[in-house]
Design a protein around this motif. Structure first.
Motif, PDB file in Angstrom:
ATOM      1  N   THR A  37     -38.819 -40.855  -1.608  1.00  0.00           N
ATOM      2  CA  THR A  37     -38.169 -39.942  -0.666  1.00  0.00           C
ATOM      3  C   THR A  37     -37.437 -38.805  -1.376  1.00  0.00           C
ATOM      4  N   ARG A  42     -36.878 -32.888  -2.720  1.00  0.00           N
ATOM      5  CA  ARG A  42     -37.213 -31.897  -3.755  1.00  0.00           C
ATOM      6  C   ARG A  42     -38.222 -30.883  -3.211  1.00  0.00           C
ATOM      7  N   SER A 106     -29.339 -31.537  -4.433  1.00  0.00           N
ATOM      8  CA  SER A 106     -28.266 -32.281  -3.755  1.00  0.00           C
ATOM      9  C   SER A 106     -27.657 -31.501  -2.587  1.00  0.00           C
ATOM     10  N   ARG A 115     -31.712 -33.906   6.605  1.00  0.00           N
ATOM     11  CA  ARG A 115     -31.764 -35.370   6.550  1.00  0.00           C
ATOM     12  C   ARG A 115     -32.411 -35.944   7.810  1.00  0.00           C
ATOM     13  N   ARG A 136     -31.874 -42.921  -1.498  1.00  0.00           N
ATOM     14  CA  ARG A 136     -30.423 -43.121  -1.563  1.00  0.00           C
ATOM     15  C   ARG A 136     -29.898 -43.827  -0.321  1.00  0.00           C
ATOM     16  N   ASP A 137     -30.615 -43.679   0.785  1.00  0.00           N
ATOM     17  CA  ASP A 137     -30.115 -44.166   2.074  1.00  0.00           C
ATOM     18  C   ASP A 137     -31.164 -45.000   2.783  1.00  0.00           C
ATOM     19  N   ARG A 186     -24.752 -34.563  -9.493  1.00  0.00           N
ATOM     20  CA  ARG A 186     -25.540 -35.089  -8.373  1.00  0.00           C
ATOM     21  C   ARG A 186     -24.932 -36.377  -7.831  1.00  0.00           C
ATOM     22  N   ASP A 190     -23.988 -36.582  -4.015  1.00  0.00           N
ATOM     23  CA  ASP A 190     -24.705 -37.609  -3.236  1.00  0.00           C
ATOM     24  C   ASP A 190     -23.743 -38.648  -2.645  1.00  0.00           C
ATOM     25  N   ARG A 193     -21.126 -36.728   0.222  1.00  0.00           N
ATOM     26  CA  ARG A 193     -21.566 -35.924   1.385  1.00  0.00           C
ATOM     27  C   ARG A 193     -21.242 -36.678   2.671  1.00  0.00           C
TER      28      ARG A 193
HETATM   29  O1   DC Z   1     -34.510 -39.488  -6.642  1.00  0.00           O
HETATM   30  P1   DC Z   1     -34.421 -37.993  -7.001  1.00  0.00           P
HETATM   31  O2   DC Z   1     -33.544 -37.703  -8.160  1.00  0.00           O
HETATM   32  O3   DC Z   1     -35.760 -37.367  -7.118  1.00  0.00           O
HETATM   33  O4   DC Z   1     -33.718 -37.358  -5.706  1.00  0.00           O
HETATM   34  C1   DC Z   1     -33.462 -35.998  -5.631  1.00  0.00           C
HETATM   35  C2   DC Z   1     -32.219 -35.738  -4.794  1.00  0.00           C
HETATM   36  O5   DC Z   1     -32.496 -36.028  -3.426  1.00  0.00           O
HETATM   37  C3   DC Z   1     -30.987 -36.533  -5.178  1.00  0.00           C
HETATM   38  O6   DC Z   1     -30.016 -35.673  -5.749  1.00  0.00           O
HETATM   39  C4   DC Z   1     -30.458 -37.099  -3.914  1.00  0.00           C
HETATM   40  C5   DC Z   1     -31.401 -36.708  -2.832  1.00  0.00           C
HETATM   41  N1   DC Z   1     -31.931 -37.826  -2.068  1.00  0.00           N
HETATM   42  C6   DC Z   1     -31.255 -38.181  -0.931  1.00  0.00           C
HETATM   43  O7   DC Z   1     -30.225 -37.593  -0.623  1.00  0.00           O
HETATM   44  N2   DC Z   1     -31.746 -39.166  -0.131  1.00  0.00           N
HETATM   45  C7   DC Z   1     -32.865 -39.816  -0.463  1.00  0.00           C
HETATM   46  N3   DC Z   1     -33.332 -40.777   0.346  1.00  0.00           N
HETATM   47  C8   DC Z   1     -33.561 -39.479  -1.652  1.00  0.00           C
HETATM   48  C9   DC Z   1     -33.043 -38.484  -2.445  1.00  0.00           C
END
Ligand code: DC
Length: 234
Positions: A37, A42, A106, A115, A136-137, A186, A190, A193
């Motif tokens: 995700t 990205r 971020s 989101r 992340r979530d 980041r 992250d 927020r």
């Molecule tokens: O896993 P990554 O480093 O490629 O993720 C890139 C950015 O995306 C990271 O700074 C946080 C965000 N992200 C997010 O907020 N929620 C997710 N489910 C996945 C990534």
């Protein structure tokens, strides 16, 4: 639904702690679909940069909000078996891994409308179970009922060193300190927020992989997967 086989595996955690490598390896081993995700956030960030929607650090949220529903983010598998991210059918995998995208992702991922749009797409992808999704979530927001939730972490220094070596291997010339600063910044954005901040789901299992080899992590995760199947009578 009750007889549906397969489970949803949510792998969350800090940036650059090897979540995607682990998640990919597990998905391959058990024949599940892997969804990165972070690559989706990205891809949106790359779109903003390429369309000049970020000027002097300010995001043109009005234009992005209008364009977002029309963006088609998808994944293809390349000949070497790796997953590559596409935006409107164009392969943008290399571009989304650049420092330019890392530096802006971020704040883009903190926008509530971004989101909600991406979470909806992610839920649709998980409809048929049998997925390993990293982000992340995932365990807190996207799939709060996921049968297996893992929260991966390691110190910022360990993570920056890993990313530094990865970039160096690809021929990139970037200072370790810049990577460390980016990792820390980041983490800060992250975790603080307002919408879906990075946090461990109450029922997630923590994995601190700072002192583990890749094989050890993969073995650990596979065992957790078997335990989750058993818990769910599969
Ligand atoms: O896993 P990554 O480093 O490629 O993720 C890139 C950015 O995306 C990271 O700074 C946080 C965000 N992200 C997010 O907020 N929620 C997710 N489910 C996945 C990534």
């Amino acid at each position: 639904m009750e007889n549906q086989k397969g489970i949803i595996i949510a792998i969350d955690g800090h940036s650059s702690c090897g979540k995607s490598t682990m998640a990919k390896a597990l998905a391959k081993r058990i024949g599940y679909t892997y969804i990165d995700t972070g690559a989706m956030y990205r891809a949106v960030t790359y779109y903003c940069i390429s369309q000049n929607l970020i000027r002097n650090g300010r995001i043109d949220t009005e234009s992005l909000q209008k364009k977002l529903p029309g963006l088609n983010i998808s994944f293809i598998t390349s000949e070497d078996g790796n997953q590559r991210t596409c935006l409107n059918s164009t392969d943008i995998e290399d571009q989304i891994r650049s420092m330019e995208v890392s530096a802006m992702v971020s704040p883009i991922a903190a926008l509530p409308f971004v989101r909600s749009e991406l979470v909806e797409k992610q839920r649709a992808m998980g409809n048929s179970k049998c997925i390993v999704m990293d982000g992340r979530d995932i365990g807190t927001t996207v799939f709060p009922n996921a049968e297996l939730k893992i929260f991966v972490t390691a110190s910022a220094e360990v993570r920056a060193t890993r990313r530094y070596l990865e970039m160096k291997e690809k021929g990139g010339k970037i200072a370790y300190q810049d990577i460390l600063d980016n990792v820390k910044e980041r983490d800060r954005i992250d975790s603080t927020r307002e919408v879906s901040p990075l946090r461990k789901a109450d029922d997630a299992i923590i994995l601190d992989n700072g002192n583990m080899t890749r094989d050890e992590q993969n073995g650990w995760l596979y065992k957790e997967y078997l335990k989750a199947l058993e818990r769910n009578g599969q």
